[in-house]
Design a protein around this motif. Sequence first.
Motif, short mmCIF file in Angstrom:
data_model
loop_
_atom_site.label_atom_id
_atom_site.label_comp_id
_atom_site.label_asym_id
_atom_site.label_seq_id
_atom_site.Cartn_x
_atom_site.Cartn_y
_atom_site.Cartn_z
N GLN A 89 73.57 62.32 37.42
CA GLN A 89 73.36 61.10 38.42
C GLN A 89 73.88 61.37 39.88
O GLN A 89 74.97 61.76 40.09
N PRO A 90 72.74 61.03 40.70
CA PRO A 90 73.06 61.14 42.11
C PRO A 90 74.43 60.38 42.31
O PRO A 90 74.48 59.14 41.98
N CYS A 91 75.43 60.73 43.23
CA CYS A 91 76.39 59.86 43.80
C CYS A 91 77.23 60.58 45.05
O CYS A 91 76.68 61.59 45.43
N MET A 92 78.30 60.22 45.41
CA MET A 92 79.01 60.38 46.55
C MET A 92 80.16 61.21 45.99
O MET A 92 81.08 60.65 45.00
N LEU A 93 80.52 62.38 46.71
CA LEU A 93 82.11 63.06 46.13
C LEU A 93 82.96 62.84 47.20
O LEU A 93 82.56 63.32 48.45
N LEU A 94 84.05 62.46 46.99
CA LEU A 94 85.00 62.11 48.24
C LEU A 94 86.38 63.01 47.88
O LEU A 94 86.59 62.81 46.63
N HIS A 95 86.79 63.86 48.76
CA HIS A 95 88.00 64.53 48.35
C HIS A 95 88.82 64.32 49.62
O HIS A 95 88.69 64.48 50.78
N ALA A 96 89.97 63.76 49.46
CA ALA A 96 90.96 63.54 50.43
C ALA A 96 92.44 64.19 50.11
O ALA A 96 92.65 64.37 48.88
N GLN A 97 93.10 64.40 51.15
CA GLN A 97 94.54 65.28 50.88
C GLN A 97 95.47 64.89 51.91
O GLN A 97 94.96 64.76 53.30
N SER A 98 96.67 64.54 51.62
CA SER A 98 97.60 64.19 52.69
C SER A 98 98.87 65.17 52.28
O SER A 98 99.27 64.97 51.08
N GLN A 99 99.56 65.71 53.37
CA GLN A 99 100.77 66.39 52.92
C GLN A 99 101.74 66.16 54.14
O GLN A 99 101.32 65.94 55.20
N GLY A 100 102.95 65.87 53.90
CA GLY A 100 103.83 65.69 55.08
C GLY A 100 105.26 65.57 54.35
O GLY A 100 105.66 66.08 53.50
N ALA A 101 106.13 64.75 55.19
CA ALA A 101 107.60 64.37 54.73
C ALA A 101 107.94 63.13 55.02
O ALA A 101 107.55 62.75 56.19
N ILE A 102 108.72 62.46 54.02
CA ILE A 102 109.51 61.38 54.61
C ILE A 102 110.93 61.70 54.51
O ILE A 102 111.31 61.86 53.26
N ASN A 103 111.47 61.32 55.29
CA ASN A 103 113.17 61.55 55.31
C ASN A 103 113.35 63.00 55.09
O ASN A 103 114.34 63.25 54.04
N ASP A 104 112.47 64.01 55.47
CA ASP A 104 112.54 65.45 55.29
C ASP A 104 112.45 65.71 53.79
O ASP A 104 112.56 67.05 53.51
N SER A 105 111.77 64.86 52.91
CA SER A 105 111.51 65.16 51.63
C SER A 105 109.88 65.60 51.44
O SER A 105 109.30 64.71 51.99
N PRO A 106 109.40 66.75 51.21
CA PRO A 106 108.22 66.97 51.01
C PRO A 106 107.34 65.87 50.19
O PRO A 106 107.94 65.62 49.20
N CYS A 107 106.29 65.50 50.46
CA CYS A 107 105.47 64.64 49.88
C CYS A 107 103.90 64.80 50.21
O CYS A 107 103.56 65.45 51.21
N GLY A 108 102.99 64.49 49.33
CA GLY A 108 101.51 64.59 49.43
C GLY A 108 100.88 63.76 48.53
O GLY A 108 101.31 63.41 47.24
N THR A 109 99.50 63.65 48.61
CA THR A 109 98.71 63.07 47.51
C THR A 109 97.38 63.71 47.89
O THR A 109 96.95 64.26 48.78
N THR A 110 96.72 63.71 46.70
CA THR A 110 95.28 64.48 46.54
C THR A 110 94.34 63.62 45.51
O THR A 110 94.86 62.87 44.61
N VAL A 111 92.89 63.27 46.21
CA VAL A 111 92.19 62.26 45.45
C VAL A 111 90.73 62.96 45.47
O VAL A 111 90.48 63.24 46.47
N THR A 112 90.12 62.91 44.36
CA THR A 112 88.84 63.37 44.19
C THR A 112 88.14 62.36 43.39
O THR A 112 88.53 61.96 42.15
N ALA A 113 87.13 61.73 44.08
CA ALA A 113 86.38 60.53 43.49
C ALA A 113 84.84 60.85 43.55
O ALA A 113 84.44 61.36 44.61
N TYR A 114 84.28 60.49 42.39
CA TYR A 114 82.78 60.44 42.41
C TYR A 114 82.37 58.90 42.14
O TYR A 114 83.06 58.13 41.46
N LEU A 115 81.68 58.58 43.31
CA LEU A 115 81.34 57.29 43.27
C LEU A 115 79.68 56.78 43.35
O LEU A 115 79.02 57.72 43.94
N THR A 116 79.29 55.85 43.02
CA THR A 116 77.81 55.46 43.17
C THR A 116 77.50 54.99 44.40
O THR A 116 78.72 54.80 45.22
N THR A 117 76.39 54.68 44.74
CA THR A 117 76.11 54.41 45.94
C THR A 117 76.30 52.98 46.33
O THR A 117 76.37 52.75 47.66
#
Length: 312
Positions: free
Chosen positions: A74-102
């Motif tokens: 099925q044709p679709c859109m592929l999105l990949h996002a990533q954030s890395q950093g720190a809050i109050n000197d504590s390492p944190c991050g998120t990663t998301v991979t999504a297959y979406l219709t038009t």
Amino acid sequence: MEDDGSTGAEAGIRGLDLGEEWKASHEALAFMSDIEPAELLKCTFPDSLVTVSEGGRDLGRFTVTVEVARRVQQPCMLLHAQSQGAINDSPCGTTVTAYLTTDLEVLEEDYHEYVKLEGHSLDRRCHMVQRDGQMLIDKVTTVGEETTTESVSHPMSVLSGLVTEGSSLLLMRLIALRKTVPEHMTFISLDQGLRIIRTTFSELAPKQMEVGDETVEVFGVERIVYSVEDGPTTWQCYFLADGHMASRVQEELKADNALYLRQHPEIRALMSDFLQFLLLRKPEDVFQFAREYFLPFASRRPPAPSLEAPPH
């Protein structure tokens, strides 16, 4: 995993405040159904920037890519996002991979979030996939050494206008290219408890930004996620004329508060027990009831420093 599908769906469809059902607005549904393939092709480019707080503090790096793909033929859109950093000197991050219709319907999405704290870390993974008219969601949360799992299913019929972490990024890119946000853009989303909540998008006032050696006007979009557990979280994103992101700002206080609650999961358990006991007893004097309820906890604390003046 235990299948709590029907219970989770019933709990999720209803807003927890007044028992009302959250639904996407007509304007939001119309926006999604009117997306043209040519518009999506203009969104297929990589983007990256440094993430900062409202106070201008560097929180880390954020990257996102969008491309045309196929999933199960099925044709679709592929999105990949990533954030890395720190809050109050504590390492944190998120990663998301999504297959979406038009029209930005989620076919499948993986979300991973982590916060590394000294002696107390958090790791949260969530996978959702469409199957047989249902959205199947599996979530695994690890806090320290303790791991909990949740499984919920929602019928797709109640998820019209669903916006996830992945699809929200492509949605804002489309809005930026159109350079307008229709009024009453209310979608539905899922909170950390996998309950259905609302999320809104609105247009910010134009402003000037320094980009390299130039001063350019940028288009702003504000997204508010009305989480039941953490309260509203606001993101403000500004875009260049070609859809590239110029800035992405999260409320600093809200981020710090959310981190504190992650560091102390016992707070939610304590407040939940208190509210249940309060509603069971329904006392006339709420303040006196609260004082008596929390008094035993005070005896467990180390003695506070004396406020009396030292003897001369």
